[in-house]
Write a protein that holds these residues in place. Structure first.
Motif, PDB file in Angstrom:
ATOM      1  N   THR A 135       0.816  -1.217   0.000  1.00  0.00           N
ATOM      2  CA  THR A 135       0.000   0.000   0.000  1.00  0.00           C
ATOM      3  C   THR A 135       0.848   1.264   0.000  1.00  0.00           C
ATOM      4  O   THR A 135       0.311   2.368  -0.096  1.00  0.00           O
ATOM      5  CB  THR A 135      -0.898   0.022   1.236  1.00  0.00           C
ATOM      6  N   ASP A 136       2.173   1.119   0.102  1.00  0.00           N
ATOM      7  CA  ASP A 136       3.064   2.275   0.262  1.00  0.00           C
ATOM      8  C   ASP A 136       3.699   2.677  -1.061  1.00  0.00           C
ATOM      9  O   ASP A 136       3.947   1.838  -1.926  1.00  0.00           O
ATOM     10  CB  ASP A 136       4.161   1.934   1.280  1.00  0.00           C
ATOM     11  N   GLU A 137       4.007   3.962  -1.201  1.00  0.00           N
ATOM     12  CA  GLU A 137       4.581   4.475  -2.451  1.00  0.00           C
ATOM     13  C   GLU A 137       6.001   3.981  -2.690  1.00  0.00           C
ATOM     14  O   GLU A 137       6.513   4.097  -3.811  1.00  0.00           O
ATOM     15  CB  GLU A 137       4.563   6.004  -2.438  1.00  0.00           C
ATOM     16  N   VAL A 144       2.387  -4.348  -7.711  1.00  0.00           N
ATOM     17  CA  VAL A 144       1.292  -4.467  -6.748  1.00  0.00           C
ATOM     18  C   VAL A 144       0.231  -5.477  -7.205  1.00  0.00           C
ATOM     19  O   VAL A 144      -0.189  -6.339  -6.427  1.00  0.00           O
ATOM     20  CB  VAL A 144       0.663  -3.094  -6.445  1.00  0.00           C
ATOM     21  N   THR A 148      -0.253  -8.849  -4.857  1.00  0.00           N
ATOM     22  CA  THR A 148      -1.485  -9.046  -4.089  1.00  0.00           C
ATOM     23  C   THR A 148      -2.292 -10.232  -4.619  1.00  0.00           C
ATOM     24  O   THR A 148      -2.949 -10.930  -3.843  1.00  0.00           O
ATOM     25  CB  THR A 148      -2.337  -7.767  -4.100  1.00  0.00           C
ATOM     26  N   PRO A 173      -7.050  -3.648   2.597  1.00  0.00           N
ATOM     27  CA  PRO A 173      -7.102  -2.499   1.684  1.00  0.00           C
ATOM     28  C   PRO A 173      -7.418  -2.857   0.248  1.00  0.00           C
ATOM     29  O   PRO A 173      -7.853  -1.983  -0.514  1.00  0.00           O
ATOM     30  CB  PRO A 173      -5.704  -1.888   1.811  1.00  0.00           C
ATOM     31  N   PHE A 174      -7.205  -4.103  -0.160  1.00  0.00           N
ATOM     32  CA  PHE A 174      -7.463  -4.493  -1.544  1.00  0.00           C
ATOM     33  C   PHE A 174      -8.816  -5.211  -1.687  1.00  0.00           C
ATOM     34  O   PHE A 174      -9.120  -5.720  -2.767  1.00  0.00           O
ATOM     35  CB  PHE A 174      -6.312  -5.359  -2.072  1.00  0.00           C
ATOM     36  N   TYR A 180      -3.789  -7.137   6.003  1.00  0.00           N
ATOM     37  CA  TYR A 180      -2.469  -6.504   5.993  1.00  0.00           C
ATOM     38  C   TYR A 180      -2.283  -5.766   7.310  1.00  0.00           C
ATOM     39  O   TYR A 180      -3.122  -4.945   7.701  1.00  0.00           O
ATOM     40  CB  TYR A 180      -2.333  -5.524   4.828  1.00  0.00           C
TER      41      TYR A 180
END
Length: 213
Positions: A135-137, A144, A148, A173-174, A180
């Motif tokens: 989820t991080d840049e 991704v 996932t 989050p997905f 997560y």
């Protein structure tokens, strides 16, 4: 717990707190052991963590890859991607620091991850541990979807655990059923005790430590 970088007093307090706990099997450091990838930083942290009464394991963080940090980390802790089985659980530990490799769809090694997720021989559960969460840049955006999807396809996966963000979070989050988690840096004077049982059940307890706890 994660991110010991520069937090030497906090690491000593953490060790004292863990040593007072009962029934801890091992400690996991979710990356960023060092700040600048210097040998003396790794040594200073290890001198404190070796006072633990249980083993500790690590994954590599983005700060650990700075300068000569990659070679130092590998000398101290071994491969950047590895697995082990303990108590019926397979732990998959891998390098997800995509930005440190200028992205380029190489890190994390998704084919390796897929292979490890498919090999469930002798395991009731699977846990994946990395430093940078997807989820991080700082996670390679090109990877991704495949990363996932690999996790989503593992029926025995209990959760994915990361550090890097210096705070606790828990969610899906997905929207695919995969949990997560991210954990605190030691600067926050908190860590988690996680217990696994059953099929995919787990319990997470937050411990606050330090001179005023």
């Amino acid at each position: 717990m994660g991110d010991t970088q520069r937090f030497y007093d906090e690491t000593e307090q953490f060790v004292a707190s863990v040593n007072r706990q009962r029934n801890i099997d091992f400690v996991f450091v979710a990356g960023d052991i060092s700040d600048f990838g210097l040998a003396r930083e790794f040594r200073w942290v290890h001198e404190r963590l070796q006072q633990l009464q249980v083993p500790y394991l690590t994954v590599v963080g983005n700060h650990d890859l700075v300068g000569n940090g990659r070679a130092i980390y590998q000398t101290a802790y071994g491969p950047l991607n590895y697995t082990f089985r303990y108590g019926g659980t397979k732990f998959i530990c891998l390098d997800t620091n995509g930005r440190e490799y200028s992205f380029g769809a190489r890190v994390p090694d998704v084919p390796w991850l897929q292979q490890q997720l498919q090999d469930t021989t002798g395991s009731r559960h699977t846990v994946v541990i990395s430093h940078v969460p997807p989820t991080d840049e700082d996670f390679d955006p090109a990877l991704v979807p495949s990363y996932t999807a690999a996790l989503r396809g593992c029926p025995r996966l209990v959760f994915h655990l990361s550090g890097h963000v210096h705070r606790f979070s828990a969610g899906k989050p997905f929207h695919d059923g995969v949990t997560y988690l991210t954990t605190y840096s030691l600067a926050k004077h908190r860590y988690h005790i996680i217990s696994l049982w059953g099929q995919r059940q787990f319990r997470l307890e937050t411990v606050t430590y330090g001179p005023d706890a």
